[in-house]
Design a protein around this motif. Structure first.
Motif, short mmCIF file in Angstrom:
data_model
loop_
_atom_site.label_atom_id
_atom_site.label_comp_id
_atom_site.label_asym_id
_atom_site.label_seq_id
_atom_site.Cartn_x
_atom_site.Cartn_y
_atom_site.Cartn_z
N ILE A 21 3.90 0.37 -9.22
CA ILE A 21 4.45 1.73 -9.23
C ILE A 21 4.78 2.18 -10.66
CG2 ILE A 21 5.37 1.45 -6.90
CD1 ILE A 21 8.11 1.04 -8.02
N GLU A 22 4.98 3.50 -10.81
CA GLU A 22 5.28 4.00 -12.15
C GLU A 22 6.77 3.83 -12.48
OE1 GLU A 22 7.30 6.34 -10.38
OE2 GLU A 22 7.04 7.34 -12.33
N VAL A 23 7.09 4.21 -13.72
CA VAL A 23 8.41 3.84 -14.27
C VAL A 23 9.62 4.44 -13.54
CG1 VAL A 23 7.54 3.32 -16.58
CG2 VAL A 23 8.13 5.67 -16.02
N LYS A 24 9.49 5.66 -13.02
CA LYS A 24 10.67 6.26 -12.37
C LYS A 24 10.97 5.57 -11.04
CE LYS A 24 8.87 10.27 -13.50
NZ LYS A 24 8.30 11.45 -12.96
N GLY A 25 9.90 5.24 -10.32
CA GLY A 25 10.07 4.48 -9.07
C GLY A 25 10.66 3.11 -9.36
N ALA A 26 10.20 2.50 -10.45
CA ALA A 26 10.70 1.16 -10.81
C ALA A 26 12.20 1.22 -11.11
CB ALA A 26 9.93 0.62 -12.01
N HIS B 94 -6.30 1.29 -0.28
CA HIS B 94 -5.83 1.60 -1.63
C HIS B 94 -4.53 2.39 -1.58
CE1 HIS B 94 -10.14 0.75 -2.08
NE2 HIS B 94 -9.72 0.10 -3.13
N TYR B 95 -4.48 3.33 -0.70
CA TYR B 95 -3.29 4.16 -0.45
C TYR B 95 -3.33 4.62 0.99
CZ TYR B 95 -2.20 5.00 -5.45
OH TYR B 95 -1.84 4.86 -6.77
N HIS B 96 -2.16 5.10 1.47
CA HIS B 96 -2.15 5.95 2.66
C HIS B 96 -2.18 7.37 2.10
CE1 HIS B 96 -1.13 2.51 5.11
NE2 HIS B 96 -0.10 2.25 4.32
N VAL C 118 0.87 -1.19 0.00
CA VAL C 118 0.00 0.00 0.00
C VAL C 118 0.90 1.24 0.00
CG1 VAL C 118 -1.84 1.24 1.20
CG2 VAL C 118 -1.78 -1.27 1.27
N SER C 119 0.83 1.99 -1.08
CA SER C 119 1.69 3.16 -1.24
C SER C 119 1.16 4.36 -0.49
CB SER C 119 1.77 3.54 -2.73
OG SER C 119 2.39 2.54 -3.46
N CYS C 120 2.04 5.33 -0.30
CA CYS C 120 1.61 6.64 0.20
C CYS C 120 1.44 7.57 -0.99
CB CYS C 120 2.68 7.24 1.11
SG CYS C 120 2.96 6.27 2.60
N TYR D 69 3.02 13.38 -5.07
CA TYR D 69 4.02 12.42 -4.63
C TYR D 69 3.39 11.04 -4.49
CZ TYR D 69 7.39 15.92 -2.74
OH TYR D 69 8.31 16.91 -2.56
N TYR D 70 4.20 10.02 -4.83
CA TYR D 70 3.84 8.62 -4.58
C TYR D 70 5.08 7.95 -4.01
CZ TYR D 70 -0.21 9.20 -7.70
OH TYR D 70 -1.38 9.62 -8.28
N GLY D 71 4.90 7.09 -3.00
CA GLY D 71 6.08 6.42 -2.46
C GLY D 71 5.77 5.11 -1.77
N THR D 72 6.78 4.25 -1.74
CA THR D 72 6.67 2.92 -1.12
C THR D 72 7.39 2.93 0.22
OG1 THR D 72 6.81 1.95 -3.32
CG2 THR D 72 7.20 0.46 -1.46
P1 5GP Z 1 -3.09 6.59 -9.54
O1 5GP Z 1 -3.10 8.01 -9.07
O2 5GP Z 1 -3.82 6.43 -10.85
O3 5GP Z 1 -3.55 5.62 -8.49
O4 5GP Z 1 -1.57 6.19 -9.83
C1 5GP Z 1 -0.78 6.95 -10.72
C2 5GP Z 1 0.54 6.23 -10.96
O5 5GP Z 1 1.32 6.18 -9.76
C3 5GP Z 1 0.37 4.76 -11.41
O6 5GP Z 1 1.25 4.53 -12.50
C4 5GP Z 1 0.78 3.97 -10.18
O7 5GP Z 1 1.33 2.71 -10.54
C5 5GP Z 1 1.85 4.88 -9.61
N1 5GP Z 1 2.15 4.62 -8.19
C6 5GP Z 1 1.30 4.18 -7.22
N2 5GP Z 1 1.96 4.02 -6.06
C7 5GP Z 1 3.25 4.35 -6.29
C8 5GP Z 1 4.43 4.38 -5.48
O8 5GP Z 1 4.44 4.04 -4.28
N3 5GP Z 1 5.58 4.80 -6.08
C9 5GP Z 1 5.64 5.17 -7.39
N4 5GP Z 1 6.82 5.53 -7.87
N5 5GP Z 1 4.55 5.15 -8.18
C10 5GP Z 1 3.37 4.75 -7.65
#
Ligand code: 5GP
Length: 190
Positions: free
Chosen positions: A101-106, A51-53, A35-37, A79-82
């Motif tokens: 996660i998206e490509v830059k995080g990957a 779904h998220y924090h 579960v991402s932030c 921001y998105y983060g693990t």
């Molecule tokens: P959405 O806002 O549609 O839920 O997600 C937008 C994008 O952020 C998607 O490509 C999703 O895979 C990516 N994403 C979700 N959680 C994370 C995360 O923790 N880190 C990164 N880098 N991307 C994330």
């Protein structure tokens, strides 16, 4: 107990990632969905902690300063983060941990975690993706073109991934995805 595997999944939007993962993640014992932030607002039906924090920018930045994230990125002005902690915990408990996660995080994970397996879900072509988004009829034409342009950009990251699953026929894509996950589980760790 056998250590679980770290599996990263990315896909441009409209590639059926949600549907494929939904099917695979039905096995709750075998998989832990990380579960991402995020700082983006919850969408209808999204639950905090499931779904998220959902965090404020201030809180997210405090967590960056504390080095709480394994990876983080900005996407669409949010921001998105693990979070680091749950990943190792669930892997040690023998579960495969799935990061969506998206490509830059990957690519950050690629550099940080040589043990991770990266799976990219792609459409058969950009034209097919455009056609699907148009047929879905949920977005205006200019929004569709923005999504298509973003997808084309994201597809440039394909070489960073270990496996590429083409979502042409959904059932085939699900079977292919499951085959990849099984292969990852059977990989001999040296
Ligand atoms: P959405 O806002 O549609 O839920 O997600 C937008 C994008 O952020 C998607 O490509 C999703 O895979 C990516 N994403 C979700 N959680 C994370 C995360 O923790 N880190 C990164 N880098 N991307 C994330």
């Amino acid at each position: 107990m056998k250590q679980g595997r770290l599996i990263v999944v990315s896909a441009p939007s409209g590639c059926g990632k949600g549907t494929i993962l939904g099917r695979v993640l039905e096995d709750k014992e075998r998989f832990y969905y990380s579960v991402s932030c995020t700082t983006r607002a919850p969408r209808a039906g999204e639950i905090d902690g499931v779904h998220y924090h959902f965090l404020t920018r201030e809180r997210f930045e405090a967590l960056i300063a504390e080095d709480a994230f394994l990876e983080h990125a900005e996407y669409n002005h949010n921001y998105y983060g693990t979070l680091r902690a749950p990943i190792d915990e669930h892997m040690a408990a023998g579960q495969d941990v799935i990061l969506e996660i998206e490509v830059k995080g990957a690519s950050q994970i690629r550099a940080l975690r040589p043990d991770a397996s990266l799976i990219f879900i792609v459409p058969p072509s950009i034209d097919v993706l455009r056609e699907r988004l148009i047929n879905r009829g949920t977005e205006e034409r200019d929004v569709i073109e923005q999504r298509v342009a973003l997808a084309a950009e994201e597809l440039q990251y394909a070489p960073d991934y270990d496996y590429v699953v083409v979502n042409d026929d959904l059932d085939t894509a699900i079977a292919d995805f499951c085959a990849v996950v099984r292969a990852v589980e059977l990989k001999n760790i040296k």
